[in-house]
Design a protein around this motif. Structure first.
Motif, mmCIF file in Angstrom:
data_model
loop_
_atom_site.group_PDB
_atom_site.id
_atom_site.type_symbol
_atom_site.label_atom_id
_atom_site.label_comp_id
_atom_site.label_asym_id
_atom_site.label_seq_id
_atom_site.Cartn_x
_atom_site.Cartn_y
_atom_site.Cartn_z
ATOM 1 N N THR A 1 50.910 26.956 34.721
ATOM 2 C CA THR A 1 50.915 26.088 33.538
ATOM 3 C C THR A 1 51.301 26.861 32.288
ATOM 4 O O THR A 1 52.081 26.368 31.454
ATOM 5 C CB THR A 1 49.532 25.437 33.350
ATOM 6 N N ALA A 2 50.790 28.071 32.145
ATOM 7 C CA ALA A 2 51.118 28.881 30.963
ATOM 8 C C ALA A 2 52.605 29.215 30.924
ATOM 9 O O ALA A 2 53.253 29.115 29.868
ATOM 10 C CB ALA A 2 50.278 30.161 30.973
ATOM 11 N N LEU A 3 53.160 29.612 32.061
ATOM 12 C CA LEU A 3 54.596 29.919 32.112
ATOM 13 C C LEU A 3 55.427 28.674 31.820
ATOM 14 O O LEU A 3 56.436 28.740 31.092
ATOM 15 C CB LEU A 3 54.942 30.481 33.493
ATOM 16 N N TYR A 4 54.990 27.553 32.346
ATOM 17 C CA TYR A 4 55.701 26.282 32.136
ATOM 18 C C TYR A 4 55.721 25.904 30.656
ATOM 19 O O TYR A 4 56.781 25.567 30.095
ATOM 20 C CB TYR A 4 55.023 25.199 32.967
ATOM 21 N N LEU A 5 54.565 25.976 29.989
ATOM 22 C CA LEU A 5 54.488 25.587 28.577
ATOM 23 C C LEU A 5 55.310 26.525 27.693
ATOM 24 O O LEU A 5 56.013 26.076 26.771
ATOM 25 C CB LEU A 5 53.024 25.574 28.125
ATOM 26 N N PHE A 6 55.248 27.824 27.970
ATOM 27 C CA PHE A 6 56.038 28.786 27.201
ATOM 28 C C PHE A 6 57.534 28.497 27.352
ATOM 29 O O PHE A 6 58.287 28.475 26.360
ATOM 30 C CB PHE A 6 55.715 30.203 27.680
ATOM 31 N N MET B 1 58.720 25.139 25.636
ATOM 32 C CA MET B 1 58.823 25.270 24.181
ATOM 33 C C MET B 1 60.041 26.113 23.797
ATOM 34 O O MET B 1 60.736 25.817 22.817
ATOM 35 C CB MET B 1 57.538 25.886 23.625
ATOM 36 N N GLY B 2 60.293 27.175 24.561
ATOM 37 C CA GLY B 2 61.476 27.986 24.297
ATOM 38 C C GLY B 2 62.757 27.207 24.499
ATOM 39 O O GLY B 2 63.697 27.304 23.698
ATOM 40 N N ASN B 3 62.808 26.407 25.556
ATOM 41 C CA ASN B 3 63.983 25.582 25.829
ATOM 42 C C ASN B 3 64.222 24.560 24.721
ATOM 43 O O ASN B 3 65.359 24.375 24.250
ATOM 44 C CB ASN B 3 63.793 24.878 27.179
ATOM 45 N N ALA B 4 63.159 23.905 24.274
ATOM 46 C CA ALA B 4 63.293 22.917 23.197
ATOM 47 C C ALA B 4 63.748 23.582 21.896
ATOM 48 O O ALA B 4 64.577 23.031 21.159
ATOM 49 C CB ALA B 4 61.964 22.193 22.991
ATOM 50 N N THR B 5 63.230 24.771 21.615
ATOM 51 C CA THR B 5 63.612 25.483 20.391
ATOM 52 C C THR B 5 65.096 25.829 20.400
ATOM 53 O O THR B 5 65.793 25.676 19.383
ATOM 54 C CB THR B 5 62.778 26.765 20.242
ATOM 55 N N SER C 1 72.633 33.165 17.417
ATOM 56 C CA SER C 1 71.871 34.411 17.357
ATOM 57 C C SER C 1 70.384 34.084 17.407
ATOM 58 O O SER C 1 69.959 32.982 17.077
ATOM 59 C CB SER C 1 72.203 35.186 16.075
ATOM 60 N N GLY C 2 69.588 35.090 17.814
ATOM 61 C CA GLY C 2 68.147 34.870 17.917
ATOM 62 C C GLY C 2 67.802 33.946 19.069
ATOM 63 O O GLY C 2 68.651 33.548 19.870
ATOM 64 N N TYR C 3 66.533 33.596 19.195
ATOM 65 C CA TYR C 3 66.056 32.625 20.190
ATOM 66 C C TYR C 3 66.468 32.995 21.621
ATOM 67 O O TYR C 3 66.695 32.125 22.455
ATOM 68 C CB TYR C 3 66.574 31.220 19.863
ATOM 69 N N GLY C 4 66.622 34.278 21.901
ATOM 70 C CA GLY C 4 67.004 34.717 23.243
ATOM 71 C C GLY C 4 68.485 34.978 23.423
ATOM 72 O O GLY C 4 68.904 35.454 24.489
ATOM 73 N N CYS D 1 73.166 32.139 27.543
ATOM 74 C CA CYS D 1 72.567 30.798 27.460
ATOM 75 C C CYS D 1 71.053 30.884 27.684
ATOM 76 O O CYS D 1 70.577 30.652 28.812
ATOM 77 C CB CYS D 1 73.202 29.863 28.485
ATOM 78 N N PRO D 2 70.283 31.186 26.655
ATOM 79 C CA PRO D 2 68.825 31.260 26.831
ATOM 80 C C PRO D 2 68.194 29.908 27.151
ATOM 81 O O PRO D 2 67.096 29.871 27.716
ATOM 82 C CB PRO D 2 68.340 31.793 25.482
ATOM 83 N N ASN D 3 68.872 28.810 26.801
ATOM 84 C CA ASN D 3 68.323 27.505 27.184
ATOM 85 C C ASN D 3 68.263 27.367 28.699
ATOM 86 O O ASN D 3 67.312 26.792 29.253
ATOM 87 C CB ASN D 3 69.139 26.372 26.566
ATOM 88 N N TYR D 4 69.261 27.912 29.404
ATOM 89 C CA TYR D 4 69.220 27.907 30.870
ATOM 90 C C TYR D 4 68.135 28.848 31.382
ATOM 91 O O TYR D 4 67.469 28.569 32.390
ATOM 92 C CB TYR D 4 70.577 28.321 31.440
ATOM 93 N N MET D 5 67.965 29.981 30.702
ATOM 94 C CA MET D 5 66.922 30.926 31.095
ATOM 95 C C MET D 5 65.548 30.270 31.016
ATOM 96 O O MET D 5 64.745 30.369 31.970
ATOM 97 C CB MET D 5 66.967 32.157 30.185
#
Length: 440
Positions: free
Chosen positions: A335-340, A343-347, A367-370, A376-380
């Motif tokens: 659950t913790a990994l999922y929530l993190f 939120m990262g994907n939405a950001t 830039s930033g945000y991974g 593609c940090p959204n895919y990550m």
């Protein structure tokens, strides 16, 4: 070789006078001065120049009539076009010798698309800076999806975009939805994706003097496709949970109640796709308007069958690992990994949306945000979110779904990395990994 082919192979184009064409069936188009009518020409007839009667033009910009031969060009030969609004316009004809032009024409007859010769005419004047594109239509052998009633020629303003050309072709071809028109690079055969790009800024189109046109068939909006494909898993998981006592009737009394881990998995999967629906409605900005209708079935099969039906039947089975789970700490880690990750994907999605204007297609260097780690940090973050679901559910079906999805995301990310490098050059910091640091 026919007599006229012999003549053609030795003919020398004369600037502003005439151009010979010996290939039978290769149409000649004559653009005359203002007020003059073009003569009717055959396969190898000579087009005589006519004086320009427009006395308002400056003396150094008065032009004569011009003959344009679709498959016959003179190397960098500059020939004047008809004047418009007291501005002298010039056509640049780009190719080699007449014999090579014949061979080029024969090779292109086997093309499966409809070729449209695009002549770029640059306007020069103290009062005007105009441009036009003259498109000469040539239907090649047995095109799979030809554009019916394709116009013989159209004219575009200097600032005309790829989308403007699509609209004009659709209008003259009596096609209701201009998104059905596909324009392709004549050299690479790749789609001209940037609908906001100027036609004359496409280098291969300008250099080759042509653009390939194809009827893409019925279209559907990208937003609509996303909404439908994400809705499927939500409905399927809800229905399987509701019908669980009947689906697993043979499993006995254990089918009547789900374990905490099963309910947790249900909530994580449904919440993920609800988030996707909200992002589709309020966050995402699509560079393309539509996609072929068939794609809705292809995309829906992936989401509905794998993340929907397969995962639901496996996770909610009375004998699944999730049904027998008794280690709350594993549920907590998942659950913790999922929530993190969610939120990262939405950001990242919100940030990417801020880089593009409404209805625009422009691309900026993120830039930033991974983005310092991968392309593609959204895919990550997407993959990490599903890894969290795998940890919590302990289910093989979820692992199969995200493995297939990760393979597709890797392909998309590689394409984006190449696009960044090509568009921004040295300004862009090249990435070695596109979706997972140290792995992919």
């Amino acid at each position: 070789m026919p007599f006229w082919d012999d003549v053609l192979s030795s003919a020398i184009p004369v600037v502003g006078r005439w151009i010979w064409a010996g290939e039978r069936g290769a149409p000649l188009v004559v653009t005359c001065g203002k007020g003059a009518k073009p003569p009717r020409l055959g396969g190898a007839r000579q087009a005589q120049p006519q004086a320009n009667p427009d006395s308002n033009l400056p003396s150094q910009k008065k032009v004569a009539s011009t003959t344009e031969v679709p498959w016959l060009d003179a190397g960098k030969l500059q020939v004047p076009c008809r004047p418009q609004r007291n501005a002298a316009r010039f056509c640049i004809l780009n190719n080699a010798n007449p014999y090579a032009a014949q061979q080029q024409w024969r090779r292109r007859r086997s093309d499966s698309r409809t070729a449209v010769r695009a002549r770029a005419c640059l306007a020069t004047s103290t009062a005007y800076d105009l441009a036009c594109a003259q498109l000469l239509t040539e239907k090649l052998a047995a095109p799979k999806q030809p554009v019916k009633r394709l116009p013989a020629s159209v004219e575009l303003p200097a600032e005309a975009t790829v989308e403007d050309l699509k609209k004009l072709i659709a209008q003259t071809s009596k096609i209701g939805d201009y998104n059905r028109i596909g324009l392709f690079d004549p050299s690479t055969r790749k789609t001209l994706k940037n609908r906001k790009a100027r036609v004359f800024d496409e280098q291969n189109v300008a250099a080759a003097g042509e653009v390939l046109v194809k009827d893409l068939g019925p279209q559907i909006a990208w937003r609509t496709v996303f909404l439908i494909e994400y809705l499927g898993p939500i409905l399927i998981h809800v229905l399987v949970v509701a019908a669980r006592p009947y689906i697993y009737r043979d499993a006995g009394a254990t089918a009547e109640a789900m374990s905490f881990t099963q309910w947790l998995s249900f909530g994580m999967i449904v919440a993920h796709f609800v988030k996707r629906e909200l992002e589709t409605l309020f966050v995402h900005k699509f560079s393309a308007n539509t996609m072929p209708v068939f794609n809705i079935f292809k995309n829906s099969v992936f989401y509905w069958a794998l993340s929907g039906l397969l995962c639901a039947l496996s996770i909610y089975h009375p004998r699944s690992l999730a049904a027998r789970a008794d280690l709350p700490v594993i549920d907590a880690v998942g659950t913790a990994l999922y929530l993190f990750a969610e939120m990262g994907n939405a950001t990242v999605h919100l940030y990417l949306s801020s880089l593009r204007s409404p209805g625009g297609t422009e691309r900026q260097i993120p830039s930033g945000y991974g983005f310092g780690l991968v392309t593609c940090p959204n895919y990550m973050f997407e993959i990490l979110a599903w890894v969290g679901i795998i940890v919590a559910s302990r289910d093989w079906a979820v692992a199969v779904f995200i493995s297939v999805g990760a393979a597709q995301m890797y392909t998309w990310a590689r394409g984006k990395e190449s696009a960044y490098r090509k568009e921004f050059g040295d300004k862009y910091k090249k990435k070695r990994y596109v979706i997972l640091p140290g792995l992919l």
